[in-house]
Design an enzyme around this catalytic site. Structure first.
Site: not given
Length: 312
Positions: A47-49, A181
């Site tokens: 997961l992205d930050p 995204r």
């Protein structure tokens, strides 16, 4: 006086972490590993930050089955800001384009239609996909753009939740390899105004229950207040990582043969079509079998500790 060194241990199972915002998946995984004092750990899809939500952490023998969770469907809740594109397609990037937003809800609903079902998606440059052995995001940070091939993905559900201009909230149920995204960026282009992600929360991985998720601060408190045995009770069984596969239970004779690494005969080969979960006569999970010219577990757990078993 120095602190006594921690004793790392063999502990097996899946911990459902509710990932906090601002940490990388690898950093938070290492923290969970330390709290459990586990010898081995691995996550099941970064997961992205910026993102929060469900991040299954596989410990010990469960790491052998993490690929099944990497390949599993995922669900997300995402909020996009319309009217701005960023270089990373999320709020952590630099704004590269600003456009006017003048949209009605029906226009958004119509645009969503083309993103449902089987579609092609070009991965973002700010991803961990590798080109010549180097992650794409390293090229992106150097200002280098690498040509990427569009990849097939499936959007099973794309539900409109709320539009409060310029913010749009959606719920997404998607296949592996989907970049939310990129989905938002592509939607922004179809709408003609640009968009980027401002909030992203993963709400489901495979069939794991949301209620079983635990934030890292709660795990930290438990680790400081209780023995490791209490933490171990939080772990889901290793075979939950492959719960969608049909189960095959061995009888006592077959289980004994497995223990000695011997060939095992099956009365009904129809039971063995495709991949199956293998259990001993005592209902212990042994591993996953793939059907080839003969049967051998692709992975097996700590109960037997054999890497390959031939079957007839």
């Amino acid at each position: 006086m120095s602190r006594p060194r921690k004793r790392w241990r063999d502990v097996d199972g899946v911990f459902l972490l509710d990932k906090p915002q601002g940490m990388s998946s690898n950093d938070i995984m290492q923290k969970v590993k330390r709290l459990f004092q586990a010898n081995k750990a691995g996550h099941t899809g970064a997961l992205d930050p910026l993102a929060t939500g469900m991040l299954p952490i596989c410990l010990g023998e469960a790491t052998k089955f993490s690929q099944f969770l990497l390949d599993a469907d995922k669900r997300y809740l995402v909020t996009a800001k319309l009217g701005e594109r960023t270089d990373t397609s999320d709020a952590e990037g630099q704004v590269v384009e600003t456009r006017e937003v003048n949209l009605e809800t029906q226009q958004i609903l119509t645009a969503l239609e083309q993103f449902r079902g089987d579609i092609l998606q070009v991965p973002t440059m700010f991803s961990a996909l590798k080109h010549n052995g180097k992650p794409l995001y390293e090229y992106a940070r150097q200002g280098i753009t690498v040509e990427r091939e569009a990849r097939p993905i499936t959007i099973f559900e794309l539900n409109f939740i709320e539009y409060n201009a310029p913010f749009l909230t959606l719920e997404v149920h998607c296949s592996k390899g989907t970049y939310i995204r990129t989905l938002v960026d592509d939607l922004g282009e179809v709408l003609g105004c640009g968009a980027h992600v401002t909030m992203l929360r993963r709400t489901a991985v495979a069939d794991y229950p949301v209620a079983e998720m635990m934030p890292i601060n709660e795990l930290q408190l438990l680790a400081e207040s209780f023995p490791l045995s209490e933490l171990d009770r939080l772990l889901l069984p290793t075979d939950t990582a492959v719960s969608k596969l049909p189960a095959l239970h061995l009888d006592a004779e077959q289980s004994k043969a497995i223990g000695f690494g011997q060939r095992v005969k099956f009365a009904n080969e129809q039971q063995l079509s495709g991949q199956v979960r293998l259990f001993s006569a005592e209902n212990l999970f042994l591993g996953v079998l793939n059907r080839r010219e003969y049967y051998s577990p692709t992975t097996i757990n700590y109960t037997i500790r054999i890497t390959s078993l031939p079957f007839l």
